[in-house]
Design an enzyme around this catalytic site. Sequence first.
Site, short mmCIF file in Angstrom:
data_model
loop_
_atom_site.label_atom_id
_atom_site.label_comp_id
_atom_site.label_asym_id
_atom_site.label_seq_id
_atom_site.Cartn_x
_atom_site.Cartn_y
_atom_site.Cartn_z
N GLY A 11 0.82 -1.21 0.00
CA GLY A 11 0.00 0.00 0.00
C GLY A 11 0.85 1.26 0.00
N LEU A 13 1.34 3.63 2.40
CA LEU A 13 2.19 3.78 3.59
C LEU A 13 3.16 2.61 3.70
CD1 LEU A 13 3.04 5.12 6.20
CD2 LEU A 13 1.19 3.90 7.37
N ASP A 37 -2.69 -12.71 3.99
CA ASP A 37 -3.98 -12.05 4.22
C ASP A 37 -4.19 -12.02 5.74
OD1 ASP A 37 -6.69 -11.53 4.67
OD2 ASP A 37 -7.28 -12.44 2.77
N ILE A 38 -4.30 -10.81 6.30
CA ILE A 38 -4.36 -10.73 7.77
C ILE A 38 -5.65 -11.32 8.34
CG2 ILE A 38 -2.72 -8.80 7.98
CD1 ILE A 38 -5.19 -6.99 8.58
N TYR A 126 -16.73 2.36 8.56
CA TYR A 126 -15.26 2.37 8.54
C TYR A 126 -14.72 2.84 9.90
CZ TYR A 126 -10.57 4.20 7.56
OH TYR A 126 -9.22 4.49 7.62
N LYS A 130 -12.56 0.79 12.76
CA LYS A 130 -11.20 1.19 13.18
C LYS A 130 -11.16 1.42 14.69
CE LYS A 130 -8.09 1.99 10.49
NZ LYS A 130 -7.04 1.12 9.87
#
Length: 288
Positions: A11, A13, A37-38, A126, A130
Amino acid sequence: MGPVVVLGAAGQLGSDLCRLLSERGVRHFPLARRDLDICRHEDVARVLGELRPSIVVNCASFHHVERCEEEPERAFAVNALAVRHLALICRELEALLVHISTDYVFDGEKGLPYVEADPVSPLNAYGISKVAGELFLRALWPEHIIVRTSGLYGRRGSSVKGGNFVHTMLRLGREQGEVWVVTDQALSPTWTADLAWGLWAVVEAGGRGTYHIVNGGWCSWYEFACAIFRFKGMAVEVHPVTSDHFPGRARRPRFSALESSRLGELGLCPLRPWQEALRHYLSGQDVP
Ligand SMILES: NC(=O)c1ccc[n+]([C@@H]2O[C@H](COP(=O)([O-])OP(=O)(O)OC[C@H]3O[C@@H](n4cnc5c(N)ncnc54)[C@H](OP(=O)(O)O)[C@@H]3O)[C@@H](O)[C@H]2O)c1
């Protein structure tokens, strides 16, 4: 000391952080989604168990705000349950877990930049997912750093968003010669290369807990767009509009700029102002 594992390494970052770690000679393993894949908890336990990292940096996220509204299960799986599992694995391995969160944990009603101690109050799926990821991490493993940030752009672009705001503005400016951009949502635009630098400075300084790391200052998306074209020397007409011009399912905070009241505790300065970072970014040869 064991290596650093970077998750979501392909990605914006993640790729800038891996570049920084390479430049600094820090032994690290960049793992993109195709590598790990987390959400596949058994694979995560096996791979991290084999690599035995001292530090895990989780840059992986599902952060397309509209799609999170449509797919809350996926948002929760990637942004919350996977973080819970990472916290448990890191606790077992005694590894520091650095996790990236967002300005969208706030509702935008404060009207001033949010600091770390401000209460969260997310407005959409979202943001809720988070916040849940943050809560799991705080509850399960004290050896963590949560980095909240805002308005990211980087060379790689975000695959889930089809680039980033800067790339989209440059493309639309070239194709159309005019763009429509909202004036009633403010943010702290942040270059991922600067964020990677700030994040690693917190790690090296021994920080623990939650930190806001953004380029300094804030602006509306409209002002952000005007600056992009001004710095790039492009004559593009930017039309100011309000959010109802772009109806979407997700509610968004009107003012989600961040600032840090905690970096100073570590003897660290805030990142440079957003205009300076943006000008630097746009001067690069590889900006599309
Ligand atoms: N972008 C912003 O404006 C912004 C603002 C505030 C905070 N943040 C936060 O900052 C962090 C980094 O954002 P970014 O802009 O660098 O994101 P990005 O460029 O979209 O990168 C996220 C990476 O996560 C990967 N990923 C998604 N689901 C995964 C999974 N299940 N397992 C492993 N990897 C997975 C993606 O892989 P694929 O490409 O294969 O899907 C992608 O490479 C995220 O935590 C985000 O929530 C972003």
